[in-house]
Structures are given as structure tokens and as C-alpha cells.
Design a protein around this motif. Structure first.
Motif, mmCIF file in Angstrom:
data_model
loop_
_atom_site.group_PDB
_atom_site.id
_atom_site.type_symbol
_atom_site.label_atom_id
_atom_site.label_comp_id
_atom_site.label_asym_id
_atom_site.label_seq_id
_atom_site.Cartn_x
_atom_site.Cartn_y
_atom_site.Cartn_z
ATOM 1 N N PRO A 155 -9.425 -2.534 -4.721
ATOM 2 C CA PRO A 155 -10.756 -1.952 -4.502
ATOM 3 C C PRO A 155 -10.840 -1.166 -3.197
ATOM 4 C CG PRO A 155 -10.766 -4.305 -4.012
ATOM 5 C CD PRO A 155 -9.418 -3.995 -4.611
ATOM 6 N N ASP A 156 -11.589 -0.090 -3.202
ATOM 7 C CA ASP A 156 -11.819 0.727 -2.007
ATOM 8 C C ASP A 156 -10.527 0.979 -1.228
ATOM 9 O OD1 ASP A 156 -14.632 0.669 -2.492
ATOM 10 O OD2 ASP A 156 -14.689 -1.342 -1.632
ATOM 11 N N GLU A 158 -9.360 3.240 0.597
ATOM 12 C CA GLU A 158 -9.470 3.789 1.951
ATOM 13 C C GLU A 158 -9.750 2.705 2.994
ATOM 14 O OE1 GLU A 158 -8.999 6.781 3.143
ATOM 15 O OE2 GLU A 158 -8.692 7.916 1.271
ATOM 16 N N SER A 159 -10.483 1.654 2.591
ATOM 17 C CA SER A 159 -10.868 0.624 3.563
ATOM 18 C C SER A 159 -10.221 -0.737 3.297
ATOM 19 C CB SER A 159 -12.396 0.460 3.571
ATOM 20 O OG SER A 159 -12.856 0.048 2.288
ATOM 21 N N PHE A 160 -9.485 -0.850 2.201
ATOM 22 C CA PHE A 160 -8.912 -2.151 1.846
ATOM 23 C C PHE A 160 -8.028 -2.710 2.973
ATOM 24 C CE2 PHE A 160 -5.585 -4.848 0.028
ATOM 25 C CZ PHE A 160 -6.352 -5.774 -0.668
#
Length: 550
Positions: A155-156, A158-160
Motif C-alpha cells: 500500500p502507498d 511512495e510512503s510505505f
């Protein structure tokens, strides 16, 4: 997958006549060398996957670590060649192998949780080896990590990487470890049982992510497992191993559809047990009614009701955290419920273990998942079983020894094991001793908490057959806790499906495992790997996803 090679190209990996040894230290004997791997050879082309399969002690992991020129647990490569791009890595020396590991050849272990530092963010750990080897700048490595998080379905993306290990699920952590292995753009990855510790539903997502990542990156892989149905979904070829030797080696199609060796045929046909459910399941010999329970202030069970007839087996199935083992703790008195009652043979059982009589304790026994941790390593088999014999039957001396030997015969081991220690037993033998210890109480109901999940399929089948035989002989009732639907089909009379502390399905096996299904049961049933090429693609296309984020 990467493009197929032309005949004149050098294969990525060639293992020739690999021999690996170690020192054995048997109790009461002088240390002596033993041969663990006995002349194994295979070839792996770029972009291809070779599955290494076999029971514990077959040499799978030991062979799998050879492309890293590494011997775990004191083993030593004593002969043969391991050629990577035509160069024997066994002759590279320490500096050469250091440059190899984590750059050209990477490793993914069974337990991702044990491989990450809880004090550091995932993103920093994923890129660490790539940056340390000087393969990319930190910025390039971070971009590569984000790309891999996306490929692996995290999930996500870019920020995982800003999360810490404790902030993600087990399935997500295993995929993050795969990203760590892929980050340096290695030529080869060694996957060592990467889904064995995961729930069956999570396993499918991780397996699909691994397969997608291999296809998109063109990395070759060795995939180590004891589950033939799992490896059949990701491998191009399979090598079947036993006792450090090759039993059979060929394409996935050849191995699962037309195996030559008897041992391979046994692996293909594992779980051939067929237990016909009892026609009458109305008896309420053991009954749990409206059970709710909490750990401190956190509710974990919600209004659960089920029953087990005398001489029958109830299978409780569900993923980790569903409440299966907590329900067992309530039944045994280890966790008094906040509401509801437990009745056995028509009488209420005291909620707390400390308030139950010796007779109430005798009638209800528990077999744990990990026999290793449930036994004192300093006690012999005779002492482990004998302690229960003395507690429940007050037998001592020769009478106690006679009863222990009788139990050892009952579990098909025999009196020759009386003076052995747990360290001298195989995993299956340890679990049999655990069964004998439970039988020492002459119980009427045994709760089996995942007793075969840590065992190889063939060994597990032997334990299941023993339990069914003992049930027939002693009129035992079982509550069998598992996440393996194949086991449920093999041994159960009735089935209870747990999800997030609630009972979502309960009834006779044929009824519980027949449609129409609730979404969770549908997901659970469709997540059991089948010995069929293309099964993974079929199930991903058809199953209904209950929740995201595994």
C-alpha cells in the motif's frame, strides 16, 4: 520472464557434484563427520525458477545457500563446484564472496520479522545493502524501492518505506523483504520457505507478489519449500531431494503429472486421507455457549457457541488473530471467559484452570503446536510421559515404566525411545511423544492446537492417521485447530470458521464446506494451494477479497 537463452550462452548457475558435510555430536559418542549433501548437480538459466523440495533434513536450505558460498549451522562445502556466470564462487575468497552477497545473489528467509531491525524504518533497511555495495546512490535506491513496493502490491508505495516493521502485517513484511532482495537488481534470489509462516490467505498474496516480481525483473530464483503445491505455482523446474540426494529432477509438468520416483508420488498424493463425517452430530458431549473473552481490556471473542459430539472431531479454522487458539484457552481454563459457559459431559466446568479438579483436568487434554517448546530438553522421553502417568494414575517404579512403554507402543514408536532425549528425535517423533503425554491422562477430549503445522506434509499425514486411529480405538473427541482446509477435509466431522473473534460458520463438514459461502469462508477455501499448474492465476482471478492490506 527474461528471454530464453541461446544454446551457446553460459547458464547463470551451474552446481556440479555438490558435497556438504558437518560434524555430528551424538550423546555418549565421539564427534564424527557426516555427509549432508551427497553429490547434487543442477543448472539454472537466467530468469528461471528452480524449486527445491523435500522433507526436513533433505538438504534443501543447505543446497540453496551454496550460491552464496555459505554454510549455515557449522556445515562446510567439502566438494564440487558452484559456478555463477561460469566462475566458481567457492574459489573467490572472503572479499569475493562479500562482494557477491546482497549484490549479485540475495536471500529471502522464512521469517521476515526476525530479519528486520525494529528500530529502523523499512525503507532504510530495504536499500541498505544496495547503497553499501555502491550499486546506486541513496536517492536512486529509494526510487528503486518505491518501484518494487508497487510491483509487490504494497500500500502507498511512495510512503510505505516510512513505516517501522511493527506497523505492517506479516504478509507486508515478507513482501518488504522481497523488495530488499530485489533492490540491488541481483541475478539470483534464494527464497527459503518465504510463505510457510503465513496464513493461507496471506500466503496467496505474497506468492502472487513474488511471482510478479520475478517476471517483471527477470531475476532467476531458487525457491525452497516442503509444499509441492506451492512451488508448482512459481517454478519452471523442480528438484525433489531426500537425505541429501536428488530423488527426481525435471519440469513442473513432469514432476506433478507424471513422477517417476515413489517418494515423489507420495508427495503429489499427500492428504489422501478420507474421513467420512458422522451422520448424527446432535450429541453435545462438549459444549461452549455464548463465549466472550478479553485480554485485559481488549475483547477478542464475541458470543461464540459450538459443540463436539462424543467420539467426533470438530475442526476450528481461520487465519491468525481469528480467535482459534483463544477459544482453546477458554476451553482449558487458561483464560476464563467474560461471558458464557463451558459444559463437559453435562456438567459445567469451572471457568479458571486453578479451580478444576484433577478429574476435570484429566478428561480434557491439550496438544501444542510446537512440541519443542512444550518439552523439557533435559528430560528423557520416559520422564516426559512418565510425569503425566504419575500425576494422573499415581503409578511409580516398574508400573510407571510399563505404562509409558505401553503408550510408546500406542504411538507406534516403541520402548526403545524410553531413554532418548528430545534433541535425539525428529519433529514427527516429538509430536508423537506429545500425543503420548496427552494419552497418559486417559482423556475423553483432546484439543489439538495446530499440531502438524510445523511438520513436513508426509510426516504430518502420519500424525493425522495416528490421531484418527486413536480416536477409533479410544472413542476420543477432538477439537482440531488449524488454518489448513486440506486437513479439515481429511479428518473433521464438523467445522467452525472463525474470523476476527466471531463464529461465521458452523455445522457438519459437508454442509460447512459447501456453497453458498459467506465472503470470508469463500476466500479461505479458495486460498488452499492445489497440485495444479495455473491454479494461482485462476484463484486470483476468481476469488472474492474480503479485506485489503495483508
Amino acid at each position: 520472464m527474461a528471454e530464453l537463452q541461446t544454446p551457446d550462452e553460459t547458464p547463470l548457475l551451474q552446481v556440479r557434484n555438490l558435497q556438504i558435510g558437518a560434524m555430528a555430536y551424538p550423546p555418549g559418542e565421539r564427534p564424527h563427520p557426516i555427509e549432508i549433501v551427497k553429490g547434487v548437480s543442477f543448472t539454472l538459466e537466467r530468469g528461471k525458477v528452480l524449486g527445491l523440495i523435500g522433507e526436513s533434513g533433505a538438504g534443501k536450505s543447505t543446497i540453496g545457500l551454496s550460491p552464496l558460498a555459505y554454510g549455515r549451522g557449522g556445515v562446510t562445502i567439502t566438494g564440487g563446484e558452484v559456478l555463477l556466470d561460469g566462475v566458481d564462487i567457492l574459489k573467490l575468497g572472503k572479499s569475493g564472496t562479500r562482494a557477491l552477497r546482497g549484490a549479485r545473489v540475495c536471500y529471502v528467509s522464512q521469517s521476515a520479522a526476525a530479519s528486520f531491525n525494529p528500530a529502523h524504518k523499512l525503507g532504510d533497511q530495504v536499500i541498505e545493502a544496495t547503497v553499501r555495495h555502491g550499486l546506486m546512490s541513496r536517492g536512486e535506491a529509494r526510487q528503486r524501492a518505491v518501484e518494487l513496493f508497487g510491483i509487490l502490491g504494497l500500500p502507498d508505495p511512495e510512503s510505505f518505506g516510512n513505516r517501522y516493521p511493527h506497523q505492517v502485517s506479516g504478509g507486508q513484511l515478507q513482501r518488504a523483504m522481497t523488495a530488499m532482495a530485489l533492490c540491488s537488481r541481483p541475478e539470483l534470489i534464494v527464497f527459503d520457505e518465504p510463505t510457510t509462516a503465513l496464513d493461507v490467505t496471506t500466503q496467496i498474496d505474497v506468492l502472487a507478489a513474488i511471482k510478479t516480481a520475478i517476471e517483471k525483473t527477470g531475476t532467476a530464483a531458487l525457491y525452497i519449500t516442503h509444499d509441492l503445491a506451492v512451488v508448482a505455482q512459481v517454478a519452471d523446474d523442480i528438484m525433489v531431494l531426500r537425505n541429501g540426494e536428488t530423488v527426481e529432477y525435471g519440469s513442473v509438468e513432469k514432476i506433478i503429472e507424471n513422477p517417476d520416483a515413489e517418494y515423489t508420488r507420495e508427495l503429489v498424493n499427500v492428504r489422501a486421507i478420507r474421513h467420512e463425517e458422522a451422520a448424527d452430530q446432535s450429541d453435545r458431549f462438549f459444549e461452549m455457549t455464548n463465549i466472550s473473552a478479553s485480554y485485559g481490556t481488549m475483547p477478542v471473542l464475541f458470543d461464540v457457541s459450538l459443540h463436539v459430539p462424543r467420539g467426533q472431531t470438530l475442526a476450528i479454522v481461520g487465519e491468525s488473530g481469528s480467535g482459534k487458539s483463544t477459544l482453546a484457552r477458554v476451553a482449558t481454563g487458561l483464560l476464563p471467559p467474560t461471558a458464557g459457559s463451558v459444559r463437559f459431559g453435562g456438567q459445567d466446568l469451572p471457568p479458571a484452570l486453578k479451580n478444576r479438579s484433577r478429574e476435570e483436568l484429566r478428561r480434557l487434554q491439550l496438544i501444542y503446536q510446537m512440541a519443542d517448546t512444550a518439552m523439557n530438553p533435559r528430560q528423557t522421553v520416559g520422564g516426559i510421559i512418565g510425569r503425566a502417568v504419575t500425576f494422573y494414575e499415581r503409578l511409580r517404579g516398574s508400573a510407571r515404566r510399563g505404562r509409558v512403554n505401553e503408550l510408546l507402543e500406542q504411538i507406534e514408536m516403541g520402548s526403545g525411545y524410553y531413554d532418548r532425549y528430545p534433541a535425539e528425535l525428529s519433529g514427527g517423533q516429538k509430536q508423537r511423544v506429545a500425543i503420548a503425554r496427552a494419552l497418559a491422562a486417559r482423556p475423553e477430549l483432546i484439543i489439538c492446537d495446530e499440531p502438524t503445522s510445523a511438520l513436513d506434509p508426509l510426516v504430518a499425514d502420519g500424525i493425522l492417521k495416528l490421531l484418527l486411529q486413536l480416536q477409533k480405538e479410544e472413542q476420543l473427541s477432538y477439537i482440531f485447530i488449524t488454518h489448513d482446509i486440506a486437513i479439515v477435509r481429511a479428518i473433521a466431522d464438523s467445522v467452525a470458521v472463525m474470523h476476527q473473534g466471531k463464529l461465521v460458520r458452523f455445522g457438519p463438514k459437508a454442509e460447512a464446506l459447501s456453497p453458498p459461502f459467506d465472503d470470508y469462508t469463500d476466500l479461505l477455501l479458495k486460498s488452499v494451494p492445489e497440485m495444479k499448474i495455473g491454479w494461482l492465476e485462476d484463484v486470483l482471478a476468481s476469488r472474492r477479497t474480503v479485506s485489503a492490506g495483508n
